[in-house]
Design an enzyme around this catalytic site. Structure first.
Site, PDB file in Angstrom:
ATOM      1  N   ASN A   1       0.799  -1.217   0.000  1.00 47.92           N
ATOM      2  CA  ASN A   1       0.000   0.000   0.000  1.00 47.92           C
ATOM      3  C   ASN A   1       0.838   1.276   0.000  1.00 47.92           C
ATOM      4  OD1 ASN A   1      -1.526  -2.149   2.042  1.00 47.92           O
ATOM      5  ND2 ASN A   1      -2.778  -1.347   0.361  1.00 47.92           N
TER       6      ASN A   1
ATOM      7  N   ILE B   1       1.224   6.974   0.051  1.00 46.91           N
ATOM      8  CA  ILE B   1       0.533   6.022   0.923  1.00 46.91           C
ATOM      9  C   ILE B   1      -0.927   5.916   0.520  1.00 46.91           C
ATOM     10  CG2 ILE B   1      -0.030   5.441   3.315  1.00 46.91           C
ATOM     11  CD1 ILE B   1       2.124   7.573   4.114  1.00 46.91           C
ATOM     12  N   CYS B   2      -1.413   4.684   0.419  1.00 46.76           N
ATOM     13  CA  CYS B   2      -2.832   4.489   0.141  1.00 46.76           C
ATOM     14  C   CYS B   2      -3.533   4.115   1.435  1.00 46.76           C
ATOM     15  CB  CYS B   2      -3.001   3.388  -0.901  1.00 46.76           C
ATOM     16  SG  CYS B   2      -4.715   3.048  -1.270  1.00 46.76           S
ATOM     17  N   LEU B   3      -4.164   5.101   2.036  1.00 51.44           N
ATOM     18  CA  LEU B   3      -4.806   4.868   3.328  1.00 51.44           C
ATOM     19  C   LEU B   3      -6.077   5.714   3.405  1.00 51.44           C
ATOM     20  CD1 LEU B   3      -4.505   3.480   6.105  1.00 51.44           C
ATOM     21  CD2 LEU B   3      -3.197   5.466   6.878  1.00 51.44           C
TER      22      LEU B   3
ATOM     23  N   GLN C   1      -1.355   0.220  -3.633  1.00 55.99           N
ATOM     24  CA  GLN C   1      -0.786   1.442  -4.178  1.00 55.99           C
ATOM     25  C   GLN C   1       0.312   1.028  -5.158  1.00 55.99           C
ATOM     26  OE1 GLN C   1      -1.337   4.837  -3.360  1.00 55.99           O
ATOM     27  NE2 GLN C   1       0.137   5.313  -4.980  1.00 55.99           N
TER      28      GLN C   1
END
Ligand code: ZN
Ligand code: ZN
Ligand code: ZN
Ligand code: ZN
Ligand code: ZN
Ligand code: ZN
Ligand code: ZN
Lengths: 585, 194
Positions: free
Chosen positions: B79, B87-89, B122
């Site tokens: 991610n 960052i994929c959050l 990500q």
């Protein structure tokens, strides 16, 4: 138009402030008066248009207005679906899904009022209780933080569903709180918020769409039940409700889209045609080459050789044109060009006919004036003939059928072409169906031409007997073309579209009366240009207004106790309809 | 405008429990709009033992808009972009709530290191590896941690550069490193505590 006679309920608003929150007084009472068919929703009637849906949800679930709105926005104003979810999954599921939180919170309140300051977890400041606001979900933050949050969300375009600030809280903020707090800091933004909320009824609702007119007339149209229909806005714009382009039945939306695109693309082919015509050596008109043969002949009768352009005799053999020997005469053998040519000619065949009828339609529309003048001349004559409604009716029929005819060509182009055809239809099957359809088309065509011819006669100069004769012809032809159109639609819907990809091709049903005019949404609201003002109540008197007037000209703006005008013996005048239509009903 | 008084309070609150959380946030410059977050790699993961720096940029609307966070230290994680550190959050996007803080956001990033979500990747390459060859993934992630997230493996100049990149003034970095005998972890701690 349908008659309005059966709708003799009254509709009015009382001026109670509570009704704005959905808590109605006993005597406040609202019913949407519903003549059937599509409705025009104006800026002024937008709120009223949503009223009935809001009311139904509020009543069934005993909710306040903003909760009902939150539910409806979540379910895209589909009241039936909302109710279905309620029945299937229950109230709490319905509420949680949409972010409606209603908690009994007296305990909390009394507990909290015991201390006079609170800590706002966002700005991490201690402040007095009256500077904080608690949402329905129970979360409380300071007004400054709420305001900031609302402003950010409205600017992000999320007005319709502003969630609570607490982490993982799904509750939608009370629109009254948003309105109130934002308007203190940013009145214009509060207005934007209001508009977003109101326009959700249009944007999120598959039964309501903006009128596609340019410049935009500001109206939206609401249809009932079937989205596949053709409507006319009060601004005069006629359009296909489903795809928002011009009305195009019996062509399906997809066919129409392909066709319009093709017409744009193929206009380049028109260049091809100019390249592929040659001037006649005798009269110099451009002559098109027809088929592979290089012996062409002009309308003037001159035959000439396509290759060198020289005049020739009219006979030829495979190897030789009589009286001519440029030596280059040869049938074009190339398969590819043959095929491209065949496709192009096929397109041109359909396009020419489509265009011919569209052109006729335009010419006849212009003729309308002339014909109506003939009517008024005739009406003034000393004559036993008084009624000339057959002319107007005949004209309507002519226009209607012309349009059906023109759009039947792009339909046929795709229906019997290779582009959209699925495997469902065999070659033989297709030929049979095509010839059946073409028979119908030709019948319609010849009757329409006849109708056009009779209506074009100088009947104002004729004797009564002769006029009577034309009248009979026009009336008969009107009936015949109407039923031929109906038959054609039936044939398309029942026998033809079924062999294309299912569900992809829907057509608006045939309406004998023509494209349906959307009627005004009749409401008790006084007209206000600014929706926000609708929420400001006042000590209104009880003056009655005939109909909502058009612009923000109402003087007694605070008054919500308006009654709809009612004609004594039922039936309403709709000011948006041309007199002829009103008279007829 | 950024609510700087809230940012100040957040920084105070964060430094108060560095011991328990291990999370540090330090401003890169005076204006508080750009900060560096530091999280220790969670134990029991390939990131254990690493120290990860995260660039933080606060938007004007902070805390009503989410902070922008990006790994400055290279990380091998489904991610997190192995190229850019993006960052994929969800909480850094639409699930952001003004009630969250830089510290809670960094804790979520730390939790992401412990629990990758390869379904919402990500970095597609890393995610593929995570799903198909988990052992290879663990090896690569550990190698990256050793190589990029452990300051002690570096020479003095690299240590200096690393710490300067985190936003500390070079002269201060050099003096601090000297004072703690070249242990960059101790130096970092010292630099962070001011
Ligand atoms: Zn606050
Ligand atoms: Zn909440
Ligand atoms: Zn319109
Ligand atoms: Zn359409
Ligand atoms: Zn000629
Ligand atoms: Zn020939
Ligand atoms: Zn020749």
């Amino acid at each position: 138009m349908e008659d309005y006679g059966d709708s003799d309920e009254e509709c009015y608003y009382s001026d109670d402030r509570e009704s704005l929150d959905g808590l109605d007084n006993e005597d406040s009472h609202f019913q949407r008066v519903t003549p059937k068919g599509p409705k025009v929703i104006r800026k002024e009637s937008l709120l009223a248009a949503q009223r009935e849906d809001l009311r139904r949800v509020m009543e069934l679930l005993s909710l306040r207005e903003h909760h009902a709105r939150t539910l409806l926005i979540h379910y895209r104003w589909d009241v039936e679906r909302l109710f279905a979810v309620l029945v299937e999954k229950g109230k709490s599921f319905l509420f949680t899904e949409a972010g409606v939180t209603i908690i009994e919170s007296q305990d909390n309140d009394s507990q909290q009022t015991s201390c006079s300051t609170v800590r706002c977890d966002i700005c991490i400041e201690d402040l007095s209780r009256d500077k904080a606001t608690r949402m329905d979900c129970g979360h409380s933050f300071c007004n400054d933080c709420w305001t900031e949050h609302f402003i950010v969300k409205i600017n992000e375009g999320q007005s319709k569903r502003i969630r609570c600030m607490a982490y993982k809280c799904n509750a939608i903020c009370d629109e009254a709180v948003v309105r109130n707090l934002v308007s203190k800091r940013h009145p214009d933004l509060a207005e934007k918020f209001e508009r977003f909320l109101l326009e959700s009824y249009i944007e999120d609702n598959k039964m309501v769409k903006w009128c596609p007119s340019t410049p935009h007339c500001g109206n939206a149209i609401r249809v009932e039940e079937d989205q596949f229909c053709e409507v006319e806005c009060s601004c005069g714009m006629q359009f296909c409700f489903s795809c928002l382009s011009e009305t195009h039945s019996p062509c399906s939306c997809l066919m129409w889209e392909l066709w319009s695109k093709k017409c744009r693309d193929e206009s380049e082919t028109v260049n091809w045609i100019t390249v592929h015509t040659k001037p006649c050596p005798k009269c110099h008109k451009p002559v098109e080459k027809n088929g592979g043969c290089n012996l062409v002949s002009c309308v003037c009768g001159q035959a000439f050789c396509w290759l060198c352009g020289g005049a020739t005799g009219r006979d030829h053999t495979w190897s030789r044109i009589a009286g001519h020997s440029c030596g280059r005469y040869k049938e074009d053998q190339e398969k590819k060009t043959e095929r491209a040519k065949r496709d192009l000619y096929r397109y041109m065949h359909y396009h020419n006919r489509y265009k011919a009828h569209t052109d006729s339609f335009e010419l006849e529309s212009k003729l309308k004036k002339t014909i109506m003048r003939k009517v008024s001349i005739s009406e003034e004559k000393e004559s036993r003939l008084r009624d000339f409604s057959w002319v107007t009716n005949g004209l309507q029929r002519l226009f209607r059928s012309r349009r059906v005819l023109s759009y039947s060509y792009p339909f046929a182009f795709y229906m019997f072409g290779e582009e959209l055809l699925e495997d469902g239809m065999t070659e033989v099957d297709r030929e049979i169906k095509q010839s059946l359809f073409e028979d119908q088309q030709q019948q319609l065509e010849s009757n329409v031409e006849k109708l056009s011819k009779f209506l074009g006669k100088p009947f104002e100069q004729y004797s009564d007997d002769k006029v009577m004769d034309i009248r009979m012809q026009v009336i008969n032809l009107s009936v015949v073309t109407d039923s031929l159109c109906k038959k054609m639609y039936e044939c398309i819907e029942n026998d033809l579209l079924g062999s294309l990809q299912p569900g992809m091709h829907n057509i608006a049903p045939y309406k004998s009366k023509g494209i349906e005019k959307a009627s005004e949404l009749t409401t008790g609201w006084s007209s206000k240009t600014n929706a926000t003002n609708m929420f400001l109540s006042s000590s209104g008197g009880t003056s009655k207004q005939e109909r909502p007037s058009d612009s923000g000209s109402s003087d007694d703006s605070g008054c919500f106790a308006l009654k709809r005008a009612r004609k004594e013996d039922g039936g309403y005048f709709d000011l948006n309809l041309p007199a002829e239509v009103v008279d007829r009903s | 405008m950024i609510d700087f008084s809230r940012v100040q309070k957040e920084l105070q609150e964060c430094s108060r429990d560095i011991e328990s959380s291990g999370i540090r946030v330090t401003p890169k410059s005076d204006n508080l709009g750009r900060l560096t977050g530091i999280i220790p790699g969670p134990t029991g993961t390939p990131y254990e033992g690493g120290t990860f720096c995260i660039d933080i940029t606060l938007p004007d609307g902070y805390p009503f808009e989410p902070p922008k966070m990006q790994f400055a230290t290279k990380v091998w994680h489904p991610n997190i972009s192995s190229q850019s550190g993006a960052i994929c959050l969800d909480i850094l996007k639409d699930q952001w709530s003004p009630a969250l803080t830089l510290k809670t956001a960094l804790l979520s990033v730390q939790a992401l290191l412990s629990a990758p979500q390869p379904d919402d990747p990500q970095d597609a390459v890393v995610a593929q590896q995570y799903i198909k060859e988990y052992q290879t993934f663990v090896g690569t992630a550990r190698y990256w941690t050793e190589t990029f997230a452990k300051v002690s493996s570096l020479g003095v100049e690299e240590k200096v550069q690393k710490l300067v990149e985190m936003g500390f003034p070079e002269s201060l970095v050099r003096s601090t490193l000297e004072a703690v005998g070249g242990d960059e972890n101790l130096a970092l701690e010292k630099l962070c505590s001011g």
